[in-house]
Scaffold this active site. Structure first.
Site, PDB file in Angstrom:
ATOM      1  N   THR A  71       0.841  -1.188   0.000  1.00 29.10           N
ATOM      2  CA  THR A  71       0.000   0.000   0.000  1.00 29.10           C
ATOM      3  C   THR A  71       0.879   1.242   0.000  1.00 29.10           C
ATOM      4  OG1 THR A  71      -1.802   1.183   1.128  1.00 29.10           O
ATOM      5  CG2 THR A  71      -0.186   0.088   2.528  1.00 29.10           C
ATOM      6  N   LYS A 101      -3.259   3.260   6.267  1.00 32.21           N
ATOM      7  CA  LYS A 101      -3.269   1.793   6.266  1.00 32.21           C
ATOM      8  C   LYS A 101      -1.929   1.231   6.733  1.00 32.21           C
ATOM      9  CE  LYS A 101      -6.767   1.059   2.690  1.00 32.21           C
ATOM     10  NZ  LYS A 101      -7.037   0.460   1.362  1.00 32.21           N
ATOM     11  N   ASP A 136      -7.634  -4.363   0.520  1.00 34.47           N
ATOM     12  CA  ASP A 136      -8.516  -3.573  -0.332  1.00 34.47           C
ATOM     13  C   ASP A 136      -9.777  -3.407   0.476  1.00 34.47           C
ATOM     14  OD1 ASP A 136      -8.678  -2.198  -2.904  1.00 34.47           O
ATOM     15  OD2 ASP A 136     -10.454  -3.438  -3.194  1.00 34.47           O
ATOM     16  N   GLY A 194     -10.165   8.587   5.467  1.00 30.32           N
ATOM     17  CA  GLY A 194     -11.229   8.167   4.551  1.00 30.32           C
ATOM     18  C   GLY A 194     -12.601   8.628   5.022  1.00 30.32           C
ATOM     19  N   TYR A 195     -13.540   7.705   5.031  1.00 26.92           N
ATOM     20  CA  TYR A 195     -14.937   7.991   5.369  1.00 26.92           C
ATOM     21  C   TYR A 195     -15.221   7.885   6.870  1.00 26.92           C
ATOM     22  CZ  TYR A 195     -15.636   7.391   0.331  1.00 26.92           C
ATOM     23  OH  TYR A 195     -15.567   7.507  -1.031  1.00 26.92           O
TER      24      TYR A 195
END
Length: 196
Positions: free
Chosen positions: A10, A15, A71, A152-153
């Site tokens: 990555t 991450k 992922d 991210g979210y």
């Protein structure tokens, strides 16, 4: 997973931190694909599992070391599962997740706000062998986003049974039982020690 060096396939710093913390207690020396100068392969698969396998095999082949990839993404019921495998792409080339969260909220309107995070983890060896698992957490999307933690979210995701969004939780609280931790527990239980 035998102790030794392992490549995290990555270039996402969030991450890298999260996975390095999960892998550290297992005697693994973690290096990221980015720090090795490995290219990011095009994610051409149509599933989280397919893309995780593609990335892990590419990193293992290029580095000659075992590699693990993730992922993951947000699947929103009211959007037919979108953004799903395209979660990062919704943030655009600048990876601006404020834009991505606003797009999710705008496209949802008054549709169902139930959602889930999926994480597929794959470990691959240079000989082409791979193992894949998938973790999932269910929740609801809130608006406006809450909290500045995570990535991210996270600020718009409220996991079922929790009062705080992932963006409001500390990293330790979030990582105790998120989609990545659930997938990781499966991966550790599944894998025998295997020589690089």
């Amino acid at each position: 997973m035998a102790p030794g060096k392992l490549v995290l396939a990555t270039h996402n710093p969030g991450k890298v931190v999260e996975l390095a913390e999960l892998l550290g207690p297992h005697g693994l020396e973690v290096v990221s694909a980015g720090s090795l100068g490995l290219p990011e392969p095009d994610e051409t698969e149509t599933t989280f599992i397919g893309n995780a396998r593609l990335k892990a095999l590419a990193a293992a082949t290029a580095s000659g070391l075992p590699a693990i990839s993730d992922d993951s993404g947000l699947c929103v019921d009211g959007l037919g599962g979108a953004p799903g495998i395209y979660s990062a792409r919704w943030a655009g080339p600048g990876k601006d997740f404020a834009v991505a969260m606003a797009r999710v909220n705008d496209e949802l309107g008054d549709k169902s706000r139930t959602a889930h995070f999926i994480c597929a983890l794959c470990v691959a060896w240079p000989d082409g062998h791979s193992e894949v698992v998938e973790g999932r957490v269910d929740g609801t999307l809130v608006w406006p986003p809450r909290g500045g933690n995570g990535f991210g979210y996270d600020p718009m995701f409220l996991m079922d049974g929790q009062a705080q969004t992932y963006g409001e939780m500390t990293r330790a609280e979030k990582e105790a039982d998120n989609h990545r931790a659930r997938a990781f527990r499966q991966l550790v239980a599944l894998l025998p020690a295997r020589p690089a």
